[in-house]
Design a protein around this motif. Structure first.
Motif, PDB file in Angstrom:
ATOM      1  N   LEU A  39     -15.393  64.480   6.330  1.00 12.80           N
ATOM      2  CA  LEU A  39     -14.209  63.807   6.873  1.00 12.80           C
ATOM      3  C   LEU A  39     -13.488  63.027   5.782  1.00 12.80           C
ATOM      4  N   GLY A  40     -14.263  62.347   4.924  1.00 10.98           N
ATOM      5  CA  GLY A  40     -13.667  61.597   3.813  1.00 10.98           C
ATOM      6  C   GLY A  40     -12.899  62.526   2.883  1.00 10.98           C
TER       7      GLY A  40
ATOM      8  N   LEU B  20      -7.394  61.704  12.059  1.00 11.63           N
ATOM      9  CA  LEU B  20      -7.659  61.436  10.643  1.00 11.63           C
ATOM     10  C   LEU B  20      -6.365  61.262   9.840  1.00 11.63           C
TER      11      LEU B  20
ATOM     12  N   THR C 122     -11.760  56.700  11.877  1.00  9.10           N
ATOM     13  CA  THR C 122     -12.865  57.619  11.641  1.00  9.10           C
ATOM     14  C   THR C 122     -13.686  57.224  10.423  1.00  9.10           C
ATOM     15  N   LEU C 123     -12.974  56.806   9.361  1.00 10.81           N
ATOM     16  CA  LEU C 123     -13.674  56.581   8.096  1.00 10.81           C
ATOM     17  C   LEU C 123     -14.536  55.325   8.132  1.00 10.81           C
TER      18      LEU C 123
ATOM     19  N   ALA D 105     -11.761  65.502   3.584  1.00  7.10           N
ATOM     20  CA  ALA D 105     -10.626  66.085   4.298  1.00  7.10           C
ATOM     21  C   ALA D 105      -9.442  65.125   4.253  1.00  7.10           C
ATOM     22  N   PHE D 106      -9.735  63.812   4.372  1.00  6.88           N
ATOM     23  CA  PHE D 106      -8.658  62.830   4.330  1.00  6.88           C
ATOM     24  C   PHE D 106      -8.007  62.806   2.944  1.00  6.88           C
TER      25      PHE D 106
ATOM     26  N   VAL E  70      -7.043  71.313   6.243  1.00  8.45           N
ATOM     27  CA  VAL E  70      -8.079  70.449   6.797  1.00  8.45           C
ATOM     28  C   VAL E  70      -8.991  71.232   7.739  1.00  8.45           C
TER      29      VAL E  70
END
Lengths: 322, 285
Positions: free
Chosen positions: A154-155, B246, B253-254, A157-158, A169
């Motif tokens: 997730l990190g 996101l 989320t993070l 992807a951001f 993504v």
């Protein structure tokens, strides 16, 4: 002696395989609720009866197991029933034809990428063992390897998907859509899963390489005036690499389970996704076949690693032979 | 080696983080401030440090800090309870198998091996399906979620701890002090309790910490699949609930992802530290 140990390993393999598939049959039977009304609430009485026969609800567990096993080995993995609930559905084999290549590619990329990165790091850290560089990199890797793959995903992807917009993504692009697109769609899942393996592999290679560096032939080579990099790559790397290769093989099997979460995060629709969705929607037949496939793949990887280990590292074979 | 008497920095930081998490898990209910399930209908997806919410709010207007505090109780609670029950059951079975040998050992070892030959994530998915609601369209029927998770986690961890306990026990049963105890006529039960168990338990403690971390990760992953706690009820669930946002409000989320990562890191540090301490004790003997 060697033949005997191979034979014993193979017989054990078959017994465990048998017990595992039977165990899965038992577990699937334990799923709560009525399978027929869960899978096809709106079907005709005739279709329902067919399903109840297919699921062996009228037979005892042994009869059902052997009829399932017969279907399984002849390639009939059952039907994945449609959510419309009227009895329609797709053959599980058809869904696997889409899902398995994706997951296999992901596994190969993860292990390949991890080896590619961890080999130079491991050798470098062994060469500089005990230095400040060794300490900093070793501790950093230990710390990063604690980050769960899906959180890391997730990190990443951001940062690389949303902010920098370098890669998509979500979603999978097959190779036929262009190799560049394919690599972009697989880059983040691969890196997120690989980080943990890179830490494990390079730590292992570091330890094995330090042991090899103490051998006489290394002292000999360096007293002949050969360059350090020549010695490291030509003399030290190969004898130090059997440990990391074994662990890579073993982890290949573990990745089948590990990829379930990451495939969902990046919507790759691979094997892990299929399995998770089947379990969530209680696809009785599909669950049984899919879990059996995972267990077989897992056991086969372990068996191959076990047998290869003796081939790669002669010391193992001679210990067993002694 | 000049820091011999001072604990390493990583351990101090991990300890501090552990204390914060445990405090939130135990006393979180009594802290002032918004509750995790009080929705602030005027402030959806507030960024951090705004609108009276220290870490902002998520897409439902739920306070993120409050969610993290509540999540400490569920995430840590589920993982610690599961691993503790597994330690007791798996440890006893492993010690029993190794000390009694014979058919008990063969049956238990076979059972452990069979369970370990299915990837544990896959097995946990199957167990969750077995323990969950009989009616697929009504997930709230049947057992409460935390019982489902604890039961499933316990079942998948038992074979790991059982196998480690078994091999550790085997390495102690042949030692001189056990043979002496047998020869002076001590009963099996008292040999087990006074000589075997106290030596086997330390080898399981480091695995215990690693396992607790691993289960927090698994619970997070299950939430991503929609099989963990619902609607922000745990760290993993917060992350899963907000992960589609996101691009718009990444902090929702993070932040939970970071909290999970920090907790697992701390537990790994404890595990590593304990392993070194115990190995050191062993090598001094």
């Amino acid at each position: 002696m060697k033949f005997k140990s191979v034979a014993v390993t193979t017989i054990q393999f078959v017994i465990v395989l048998f017990l595992v598939t039977f165990g899965i049959t038992l577990l699937v039977r334990l799923l709560p609720g009525d399978p027929v009304s869960t899978l096809m609430p709106f079907a005709t009485e005739e279709t329902r009866l067919e399903l109840s026969k297919e699921l062996g609800l009228d037979a005892n567990i042994f009869q059902y197991y052997f009829s399932w096993l017969g279907d399984f080995v002849t390639g009939d993995l059952g039907t994945y029933y449609a959510s419309t609930g009227d009895g329609g559905g797709v053959a599980v084999t058809e869904m696997l034809a889409v899902a398995i290549p994706r997951t296999l590619l992901l596994m190969i990329y993860v292990i390949g990428f991890s080896l590619l990165v961890s080999i130079p790091i491991g050798i470098l850290l062994a060469y500089r063992a005990g230095s400040r560089l060794d300490n900093v990199i070793s501790n950093t890797m230990f710390t990063i390897s604690a980050v769960p793959a899906f959180a890391l995903g997730l990190g990443l992807a951001f940062v690389f998907g949303v902010k920098l917009n370098w890669v998509p993504v979500l979603g999978y692009e097959p190779i036929s859509q262009g190799i560049g697109k394919h690599i972009k769609s697989m880059a983040l899942p691969t890196v997120s899963l690989a980080i943990g393996y890179i830490a494990t592999f390079s730590r292992l290679l570091r330890v094995d390489t330090i042991a090899t560096l103490r051998e006489d032939f290394v002292t000999m080579a360096s007293s002949k005036g050969l360059s350090n990099s020549w010695i490291l790559w030509r003399h030290v790397f190969r004898p130090s690499s059997s440990g990391i290769l074994t662990v890579a093989g073993l982890n290949m099997a573990g990745l089948i389970g590990g990829s379930v979460f990451i495939e969902t995060v990046f919507a790759l629709n691979g094997f892990g996704n299929l399995l998770a969705v089947s379990i969530a929607t209680r696809q009785y037949l599909a669950i049984q076949s899919l879990v059996a496939i995972v267990a077989i793949a897992f056991l086969v990887f372990n068996l191959i690693t076990d047998l290869l280990y003796a081939v790669v590292d002669p010391r193992v074979a001679s210990h067993r032979g002694a | 080696m000049e820091h011999k008497n001072r604990p390493p920095l990583g351990l101090i930081l991990s300890g501090a983080w552990g204390v914060i998490c445990l405090f939130s898990a135990i006393f979180g209910n009594f802290l002032p401030g918004p509750k995790w399930d009080d929705y602030d209908y005027e402030n959806f997806s507030s960024p951090m440090f705004t609108d009276g919410h220290f870490l902002g709010t998520d897409t439902d207007g739920s306070d993120i800090l409050a969610g993290l505090i509540h999540g400490a109780r569920t995430s840590l609670g589920v993982s610690i309870l599961s691993i503790t029950i597994s330690l007791v059951i798996g440890g006893s079975l492993g010690i029993l198998a190794a000390y009694r040998r014979g058919w008990i050992d063969r049956v238990l070892s076979m059972l452990f091996n069979v369970m370990l030959s299915v990837p544990n994530i896959v097995l946990v998915l199957v167990f969750i399906a077995i323990f969950s609601s009989p009616d697929i369209s009504d997930p709230s029927a049947g057992l409460p979620k935390w019982i489902v998770l604890i039961a499933s986690f316990t079942l998948i961890v038992i074979p790991f701890l059982g196998r480690i306990a078994r091999s550790s026990t085997l390495s102690w049963t042949g030692r001189e002090f056990v043979l002496v105890a047998e020869s002076i006529g001590m009963t099996r039960r008292s040999i087990l309790l006074t000589h075997i168990v106290p030596n086997v338990v330390p080898s399981l403690i480091s695995i215990y910490c690693l396992g607790a971390g691993l289960l927090i990760v698994v619970e997070g992953g299950l939430s991503v699949l929609g099989l963990g706690f619902d609607s922000g009820g745990s760290w993993g669930s917060m992350l899963a609930k907000n992960r589609n946002e996101l691009a718009f409000s990444p902090h929702t989320t993070l932040i939970p992802a970071t909290v999970i990562a920090l907790t697992v890191m701390s537990l790994n540090y404890f595990a590593d530290y304990l392993r070194l301490r115990i190995d050191g004790r062993e090598s001094r003997i």
